[in-house]
Structure formats: structure tokens, C-alpha cells
Design a protein around this motif. Structure first.
Motif, PDB file in Angstrom:
ATOM      1  N   THR A 305       0.777  -1.224  -0.076  1.00 61.94           N
ATOM      2  CA  THR A 305       0.181  -0.072   0.016  1.00 61.94           C
ATOM      3  C   THR A 305       0.859   1.327   0.001  1.00 61.94           C
ATOM      4  O   THR A 305       0.595   2.222  -0.835  1.00 61.94           O
ATOM      5  CB  THR A 305      -1.015   0.195   1.401  1.00 61.94           C
ATOM      6  N   LEU A 306       1.762   1.339   0.942  1.00 63.27           N
ATOM      7  CA  LEU A 306       2.759   2.586   1.086  1.00 63.27           C
ATOM      8  C   LEU A 306       3.572   2.695  -0.295  1.00 63.27           C
ATOM      9  O   LEU A 306       3.377   3.590  -0.858  1.00 63.27           O
ATOM     10  CB  LEU A 306       3.584   2.349   2.226  1.00 63.27           C
ATOM     11  N   CYS A 307       4.428   1.445  -0.710  1.00 65.30           N
ATOM     12  CA  CYS A 307       5.228   1.730  -1.759  1.00 65.30           C
ATOM     13  C   CYS A 307       4.530   2.004  -3.003  1.00 65.30           C
ATOM     14  O   CYS A 307       5.242   2.482  -3.999  1.00 65.30           O
ATOM     15  CB  CYS A 307       6.024   0.627  -1.760  1.00 65.30           C
ATOM     16  N   ASN A 308       3.121   1.393  -3.365  1.00 70.51           N
ATOM     17  CA  ASN A 308       2.484   1.712  -4.633  1.00 70.51           C
ATOM     18  C   ASN A 308       2.391   3.150  -4.633  1.00 70.51           C
ATOM     19  O   ASN A 308       2.642   3.761  -5.666  1.00 70.51           O
ATOM     20  CB  ASN A 308       1.418   1.014  -4.486  1.00 70.51           C
ATOM     21  N   VAL A 309       1.983   3.974  -3.569  1.00 71.57           N
ATOM     22  CA  VAL A 309       1.416   5.153  -3.616  1.00 71.57           C
ATOM     23  C   VAL A 309       2.781   6.008  -3.892  1.00 71.57           C
ATOM     24  O   VAL A 309       2.832   6.877  -4.667  1.00 71.57           O
ATOM     25  CB  VAL A 309       1.056   5.738  -2.196  1.00 71.57           C
ATOM     26  N   LEU A 310       4.028   5.697  -3.083  1.00 74.12           N
ATOM     27  CA  LEU A 310       5.248   6.436  -3.291  1.00 74.12           C
ATOM     28  C   LEU A 310       5.897   6.300  -4.494  1.00 74.12           C
ATOM     29  O   LEU A 310       6.705   7.046  -4.884  1.00 74.12           O
ATOM     30  CB  LEU A 310       6.098   5.873  -2.051  1.00 74.12           C
ATOM     31  N   SER A 311       5.459   5.280  -5.309  1.00 71.68           N
ATOM     32  CA  SER A 311       6.212   4.730  -6.494  1.00 71.68           C
ATOM     33  C   SER A 311       5.916   5.987  -7.641  1.00 71.68           C
ATOM     34  O   SER A 311       6.791   5.867  -8.620  1.00 71.68           O
ATOM     35  CB  SER A 311       5.778   3.503  -7.114  1.00 71.68           C
ATOM     36  N   ASP A 312       4.837   6.808  -7.416  1.00 78.71           N
ATOM     37  CA  ASP A 312       4.676   7.909  -8.343  1.00 78.71           C
ATOM     38  C   ASP A 312       5.478   9.194  -8.052  1.00 78.71           C
ATOM     39  O   ASP A 312       5.801  10.122  -8.970  1.00 78.71           O
ATOM     40  CB  ASP A 312       3.249   8.172  -8.189  1.00 78.71           C
ATOM     41  N   TYR A 313       6.235   8.929  -6.829  1.00 78.51           N
ATOM     42  CA  TYR A 313       7.115   9.983  -6.606  1.00 78.51           C
ATOM     43  C   TYR A 313       8.464   9.945  -6.418  1.00 78.51           C
ATOM     44  O   TYR A 313       9.379  10.837  -6.670  1.00 78.51           O
ATOM     45  CB  TYR A 313       6.641  10.696  -5.560  1.00 78.51           C
ATOM     46  N   ILE A 314       8.770   8.521  -6.085  1.00 81.25           N
ATOM     47  CA  ILE A 314      10.484   8.454  -5.782  1.00 81.25           C
ATOM     48  C   ILE A 314      10.999   7.500  -6.853  1.00 81.25           C
ATOM     49  O   ILE A 314      10.479   6.865  -7.525  1.00 81.25           O
ATOM     50  CB  ILE A 314      10.618   7.614  -4.508  1.00 81.25           C
ATOM     51  N   GLN A 315      12.405   7.679  -6.815  1.00 78.99           N
ATOM     52  CA  GLN A 315      13.193   6.710  -7.689  1.00 78.99           C
ATOM     53  C   GLN A 315      12.666   5.043  -7.707  1.00 78.99           C
ATOM     54  O   GLN A 315      13.020   4.711  -6.568  1.00 78.99           O
ATOM     55  CB  GLN A 315      14.575   6.952  -7.727  1.00 78.99           C
ATOM     56  N   HIS A 316      12.536   4.395  -8.820  1.00 75.43           N
ATOM     57  CA  HIS A 316      12.130   3.212  -8.663  1.00 75.43           C
ATOM     58  C   HIS A 316      13.262   2.300  -8.151  1.00 75.43           C
ATOM     59  O   HIS A 316      12.809   1.155  -7.589  1.00 75.43           O
ATOM     60  CB  HIS A 316      11.385   2.992 -10.038  1.00 75.43           C
ATOM     61  N   LYS A 317      14.526   2.431  -8.474  1.00 74.50           N
ATOM     62  CA  LYS A 317      15.375   1.642  -8.326  1.00 74.50           C
ATOM     63  C   LYS A 317      15.748   1.422  -6.746  1.00 74.50           C
ATOM     64  O   LYS A 317      16.067   0.403  -6.412  1.00 74.50           O
ATOM     65  CB  LYS A 317      16.748   2.136  -8.770  1.00 74.50           C
ATOM     66  N   ILE A 318      15.164   2.402  -5.686  1.00 78.92           N
ATOM     67  CA  ILE A 318      15.232   2.204  -4.533  1.00 78.92           C
ATOM     68  C   ILE A 318      14.418   0.870  -3.973  1.00 78.92           C
ATOM     69  O   ILE A 318      15.084   0.062  -3.150  1.00 78.92           O
ATOM     70  CB  ILE A 318      14.506   3.272  -3.840  1.00 78.92           C
ATOM     71  N   TYR A 319      13.133   0.574  -4.983  1.00 79.06           N
ATOM     72  CA  TYR A 319      12.505  -0.570  -4.358  1.00 79.06           C
ATOM     73  C   TYR A 319      13.414  -1.981  -4.647  1.00 79.06           C
ATOM     74  O   TYR A 319      13.272  -2.795  -4.061  1.00 79.06           O
ATOM     75  CB  TYR A 319      11.438  -0.837  -5.169  1.00 79.06           C
ATOM     76  N   LEU A 320      14.192  -1.888  -6.048  1.00 77.95           N
ATOM     77  CA  LEU A 320      14.921  -2.887  -6.219  1.00 77.95           C
ATOM     78  C   LEU A 320      16.147  -3.189  -5.220  1.00 77.95           C
ATOM     79  O   LEU A 320      16.243  -4.505  -4.709  1.00 77.95           O
ATOM     80  CB  LEU A 320      15.657  -2.658  -7.577  1.00 77.95           C
ATOM     81  N   TYR A 321      16.784  -2.331  -4.492  1.00 83.23           N
ATOM     82  CA  TYR A 321      17.756  -2.392  -3.382  1.00 83.23           C
ATOM     83  C   TYR A 321      17.134  -2.923  -2.210  1.00 83.23           C
ATOM     84  O   TYR A 321      17.491  -3.896  -1.654  1.00 83.23           O
ATOM     85  CB  TYR A 321      18.443  -1.319  -3.287  1.00 83.23           C
TER      86      TYR A 321
END
Length: 436
Positions: A305-321
Motif C-alpha cells: 500500500t505504502l510503496c505503490n503510492v510512493l512509486s509515483d514520486y520516488i526513484q524506482h530503483k530504491i525498491y530494487l535495492y
């Protein structure tokens, strides 16, 4: 790919039609549950006993059927690009429905073949259920899931993350509660009739697919997120470069993201399949083993829920790490499960991995490679996931059978994810290097 005989026309709906797509696309993923491990596992004991198969024989049939389906799923992505979500999802639903009907009479089919061949070998029911597993895994886990998810992503761009958060919550709740409902269905009706009732439900839903599934907003003079196309000049796509599958495969991001998603699929499938045995090998009870899924689910839903919303605003590569880091944590948790800290590491690692899986698998591909060839790209990735889920239970089992412990598979997992961490250091969004 519009049709003048369509019953529902998106431009005449009083609000953005993407939200209708979101609603029915989410139901479409729910409809794939009979072809998912979570939906099949409830039938395991009933069907294997009825067919006269051992648990290992039944598991191997599931593995082979799933493995073979992984090679066809990639082709389904090209079908999505050519024919669109509506027709691909419709035919996948019909195939899944008929496959369930055949599963419900698998005993009768096996007995007929035995009589025809005058042979009572266990290989006959084994081959019958393997073929049926191939079709339900291909149509359910593979094609219907891929087509429904891609359709939703096609209708949104700037708000893709927020929309995916709503879908992810609904999907998580649906998948986590489905074993309870399916078990109740079997208790009340028996496993044969239960599969038949599910098949009828799929046939009914296939009609809704024909009515409400729409391939992409541009087909209806709309833009993603609901903006009308006023002129060709004003229709400026957010993503300027659409990669073909061949071009995508030449980028480092395709492989690193695809492999970390496959790692998650491998880990969660193998772990879930053998969870009671895994915990028993470390002197835990069955109740303690099953109870681990509640905190994992809570963490996964919260993270998604949190990361889906934030994905519109932050660098996507952070999720990979974060996924790579949590892959290490989960692997260490399995390695040290004989200590209390191992249980907590496993819960945190799998919880965050599961939550980010729904974000990365949905958002990465249109964001990095565009929407034009989304089907072929995600179809290839889906083949990775299906293949990983096919071999996981067997490798987990071999680790325990031949080496006496599940710890050895955790060493394999840890080595794999460390290699991915090294490979990820130079990962970039392909759009950054694309010719504008």
C-alpha cells in the motif's frame, strides 16, 4: 482495436473508464485463483487419494505441468500485444473453466484410459493430472493474471502507483482468504462439484470480460489517467520510447528486475509448499509453522500500500535495492531458523519481499519499457516466475532429502541474491539512455 458493437463505450461513462478497468481487472486476477498454487493446494489431499497417487507423485505432476506451461506463457505476451486484453483474457478464462471441468472428472478419465489400454499403472492418472495442471497453470496463473494486470497498467500512467495500491490490497485479501472459502466449498459440496461450480463461475465472468475489458485508452480517444485527447500535437506520451522484447532483453534492468521477482516466486513457493516440514525440522509445531503467514501478510499488505503510492514520486530503483536486501534477510532467516531471530528475519524478509513484488511486477515494465509491447515483455517475465515456482518445491525437497536440512537451499538462495546485488550496481532506467 475498437468494436462499434461494444455494449459499453468508455467515453460515454460519466467518469474515467480506467476505474471500471481497475475493478474488473482486479476481479480477473481473483478469477485466476483456481489456477494458482493457493487455489490448487486445497484440493491436493482429496485429488491425490482419488487418483491413487502418492504425495510425491502428485507434486511431481504439478511441477511438470507448471514447468511446461512456462514456455507458452511468454508467447501469450505477444498475443496480448496483437489481440489485446479482452480476447486474451476471455479465452484464458474459457480454457481455465473447461480445464476445471476436466479436473472434476479426472478419476473417470483415468479409469477410462486404464480400461482402454488394459493397464492399471499409476502413470496413467499421473499423466492425466499433469496435462490438466499444464492447462490450469497456463491459463490461470499465467495468461489470465498477466492480461488482467497489464490492462489496468495500460489505463494509468501518473497515478499508476496509487491505482496499483488499491488493486494490490484487494488481491492480497482475496488470495489470503481464498483457501478458507474453497475449503468450505469442498466441505459442503465435495471436490468434484466444487471444481464444477468454480468452472461455471468462470464461464459467467467471461461474459463480463467481453463487455467491460478494454485494451487501452487511446482506442477510445482517451489518455491514461483520464485526460481527453484534444489533438495529435497535444497527445504527448509520458514515455517517449517503447522497447520491444528483443530490445528490453539487451538491458541490464530487464534481467535484474526479472530475476529478483523470480527469486521471490521461487522462495515463497518452495517455502509455502514445505512450510510444515521446514518448521518441524527445526523442532517447531504445525501451529507455529502456519501462524507465520499472518504477520507476513500484514507486512506485505502494508508495504504494498505504502510503496505503490510512493512509486509515483520516488526513484524506482530504491525498491530494487530494498528487495535485494530483504532477499538476504529472508535467506538468513531460513538458514538460522533454529534460533528465534531466524523466525523474525524470515517474517520481515518475506513480508517486505511479498509487498514489493506486487509493486515492482506491475509498475516497472510500463515505466521502464513503455506500453506498446507491454504484453510480450511481461509475458517473458511471467515465464520466469512460472518456471521458478515450478522447480522450487523440488529443490527444497532435495535439499532436505539428500542433505538432511533445508539450510542448504538457503545457502543457494543467499549466493544467488548476492550475485544479483553485484549485478544491480549499474542498473539504470532504460528510458534515461533512450534516444528522445
Amino acid at each position: 482495436m475498437t468494436n462499434k458493437f461494444e455494449i459499453v463505450k468508455p467515453k460515454k461513462v460519466p467518469f474515467f473508464y480506467g476505474y471500471v478497468v481497475l475493478f474488473f481487472g482486479t476481479i480477473g486476477i481473483w478469477a485466476s485463483i483456481p489456477g494458482q498454487t493457493v487455489g490448487v493446494s486445497v484440493f491436493t489431499d482429496y485429488v491425490k487419494d482419488a487418483l491413487g497417487l502418492t504425495r510425491n507423485e502428485f507434486s511431481n505432476a504439478y511441477m511438470i505441468g507448471t514447468f511446461l506451461s512456462s514456455f507458452i506463457v511468454a508467447k501469450a505476451g505477444f498475443w496480448f500485444d496483437k489481440f489485446g486484453a479482452r480476447y486474451v483474457a476471455f479465452f484464458a478464462t474459457i480454457v481455465l473453466g473447461f480445464s476445471l471441468l476436466l479436473c472434476s472428472i479426472s478419476v473417470e478419465i483415468s479409469e477410462f484410459v486404464k480400461s482402454f489400454l488394459n493397464n492399471t499403472s499409476w502413470l496413467i492418472p499421473f499423466c492425466v493430472i499433469t496435462i490438466l495442471f499444464f492447462f490450469i497453470r497456463l491459463s490461470g496463473q499465467g495468461i489470465l493474471t498477466m492480461a488482467s494486470r497489464n490492462m489496468v497498467m495500460m489505463w494509468f500512467d501518473k497515478h499508476r502507483g496509487k491505482v496499483n495500491s488499491l488493486s494490490s490490497i484487494a488481491i492480497s485479501l482475496g488470495f489470503s482468504s481464498s483457501p478458507i472459502f474453497i475449503s468450505k466449498l469442498i466441505d459442503n459440496n465435495g471436490w468434484e462439484l466444487s471444481w464444477q461450480l468454480m468452472a461455471i463461475s468462470l464461464f459467467i465472468f467471461s461474459l463480463f470480460i467481453l463487455i467491460f475489458y478494454k485494451n487501452k485508452p487511446e482506442d477510445y480517444n482517451l489518455n491514461p489517467d483520464g485526460e481527453e485527447v484534444k489533438s495529435v500535437k497535444e497527445n504527448k506520451p509520458t514515455v517517449t520510447t517503447n522497447f520491444t522484447l528483443k530490445e528490453a532483453k539487451k538491458t541490464r534492468a530487464f534481467w535484474v528486475y526479472g530475476l529478483i521477482l523470480s527469486f521471490n516466486s521461487f522462495f515463497i513457493t518452495g517455502f509455502t509448499f514445505h512450510v510444515i516440514s521446514i518448521f518441524k525440522s527445526f523442532s517447531y509445531t504445525k501451529t507455529q509453522a502456519i501462524s507465520i503467514f499472518l504477520p507476513i501478510s500484514i507486512i506485505a499488505v502494508s508495504v504494498a500500500t505504502l510503496c505503490n503510492v510512493l512509486s509515483d514520486y520516488i526513484q524506482h530503483k530504491i525498491y530494487l535495492y530494498i528487495m535485494l536486501f530483504c532477499g538476504c534477510i529472508a535467506s538468513l532467516g531460513l538458514l538460522f531458523l533454529n534460533y528465534e531471530i531466524g523466525v523474525y528475519l524470515l517474517i520481515i524478509g518475506l513480508g517486505v519481499l511479498g509487498g514489493l513484488f506486487s509493486v515492482v511486477n506491475a509498475v516497472t515494465w510500463p515505466k521502464y519499457y513503455g506500453r506498446k509491447y507491454l504484453g510480450s515483455i511481461t509475458g517473458k517475465i511471467m515465464s520466469f516466475l512460472v518456471l521458478a515456482s515450478a522447480i522450487a518445491p523440488t529443490l527444497f525437497s532435495y535439499s532436505f532429502t539428500y542433505f538432511g536440512s533445508y539450510s542448504y537451499v538457503s545457502i543457494l538462495l543467499l549466493t544467488f541474491v548476492v550475485g544479483l546485488i553485484i549485478a544491480s550496481l549499474k542498473v539504470e532506467n532504460p528510458q534515461n539512455n533512450a534516444v528522445k
